[in-house]
Design a protein around this motif. Structure first.
Motif, short mmCIF file in Angstrom:
data_model
loop_
_atom_site.label_atom_id
_atom_site.label_comp_id
_atom_site.label_asym_id
_atom_site.label_seq_id
_atom_site.Cartn_x
_atom_site.Cartn_y
_atom_site.Cartn_z
N THR A 1 0.74 -1.17 0.11
CA THR A 1 -0.01 0.04 -0.01
C THR A 1 0.80 1.20 -0.04
O THR A 1 1.80 1.23 0.66
CB THR A 1 -0.90 0.01 1.23
N THR B 1 0.26 5.73 -0.30
CA THR B 1 -0.51 6.99 -0.20
C THR B 1 0.27 7.82 -1.24
O THR B 1 1.26 8.20 -1.59
CB THR B 1 -0.50 7.80 1.06
N GLU C 1 -0.40 11.51 -3.50
CA GLU C 1 -1.16 12.82 -3.51
C GLU C 1 -1.60 13.17 -4.63
O GLU C 1 -1.40 14.19 -5.24
CB GLU C 1 -0.06 13.93 -3.04
N ARG D 1 -8.53 9.93 -6.57
CA ARG D 1 -8.96 8.56 -7.12
C ARG D 1 -8.98 8.85 -8.52
O ARG D 1 -8.48 7.85 -9.48
CB ARG D 1 -10.16 7.92 -6.67
N GLU E 1 -10.12 6.93 -0.56
CA GLU E 1 -9.83 8.27 -0.23
C GLU E 1 -9.29 8.71 1.04
O GLU E 1 -9.86 8.13 2.03
CB GLU E 1 -10.85 9.40 -0.54
N VAL E 2 -8.26 9.50 1.27
CA VAL E 2 -7.53 9.81 2.59
C VAL E 2 -7.22 11.33 2.69
O VAL E 2 -6.30 11.67 2.11
CB VAL E 2 -6.38 9.10 2.96
N ALA F 1 -5.71 13.04 -0.53
CA ALA F 1 -4.82 11.98 -0.88
C ALA F 1 -5.66 10.53 -1.32
O ALA F 1 -6.88 10.64 -1.09
CB ALA F 1 -3.51 11.91 -0.16
N THR F 2 -4.99 9.57 -1.80
CA THR F 2 -5.52 8.29 -2.12
C THR F 2 -4.60 7.25 -1.62
O THR F 2 -3.44 7.17 -1.89
CB THR F 2 -5.90 8.27 -3.45
N LYS F 3 -5.14 6.36 -0.77
CA LYS F 3 -4.58 5.23 -0.53
C LYS F 3 -4.75 4.21 -1.51
O LYS F 3 -5.73 3.81 -1.66
CB LYS F 3 -4.88 4.50 1.15
N ARG G 1 2.62 6.53 -8.83
CA ARG G 1 2.56 7.72 -7.88
C ARG G 1 3.02 8.80 -8.68
O ARG G 1 2.74 9.94 -8.60
CB ARG G 1 3.34 7.54 -6.48
#
Length: 149
Positions: A5, A7, A9, A12, A96-97, A100-102, A136
């Motif tokens: 996993t 994260t 920036e 999605r 979504e976090v 950002a997106t995990k 990323r």
């Protein structure tokens, strides 16, 4: 199955657009020599993707079948095996976090040639880490360009 996993920036939608851009895979995924989306399904996303890889000892061409889940992720499995790749399944799962997106990448690969389990898992981990790093880089670049407009 091996997973990792990271994260990213970026939203999605941007990450899914990068994942769906098969033609760009050879520029961002080491070992991928050619990739193309085939048989566009609902929403214009490819139902199948053809790949040619050259990963040192493993050189092969194969076809994957995709199941897209909006901006939440995509799953795939082997539609047509190659000479070395006998099994493959995996997924990108996005959550979504904040802004950002995990992204979780899951992958299982089976080879027609015998390979010790530890080496196979290490190879899967290398593929995953390389793919996530490339994803990323491309997604954050695209998201940054959007911010600059």
């Amino acid at each position: 199955m091996t997973s990792s996993t990271m994260t990213i920036e970026a939203p999605r939608s941007v990450i899914m657009a990068v994942i769906a851009d098969f033609g760009a895979y050879p520029r961002g995924a080491s070992g991928v020599r050619d990739a193309e989306g085939l048989q566009a399904g609902p929403g214009g996303l490819a139902d199948r993707g053809g790949f040619t890889i050259d990963a040192g000892v493993v050189k092969d061409s194969y076809l994957l079948r995709y199941t897209w889940n909006g901006d939440e992720g995509v799953r795939w499995d082997l539609a047509e095996r190659g000479t070395a790749i006998s099994e493959m399944s995996g997924a990108y799962v996005l959550a979504e976090v904040g802004g950002a997106t995990k992204v979780t990448y899951e992958l299982a690969v089976g080879l027609a040639i015998p390979m010790i389990g530890m080496l196979k898992r290490r190879a899967e981990k290398t593929i995953i880490d390389t793919a996530l790093t490339g994803l990323r880089s491309r997604a954050e670049k695209i998201a940054g360009e959007g911010d600059a407009r």
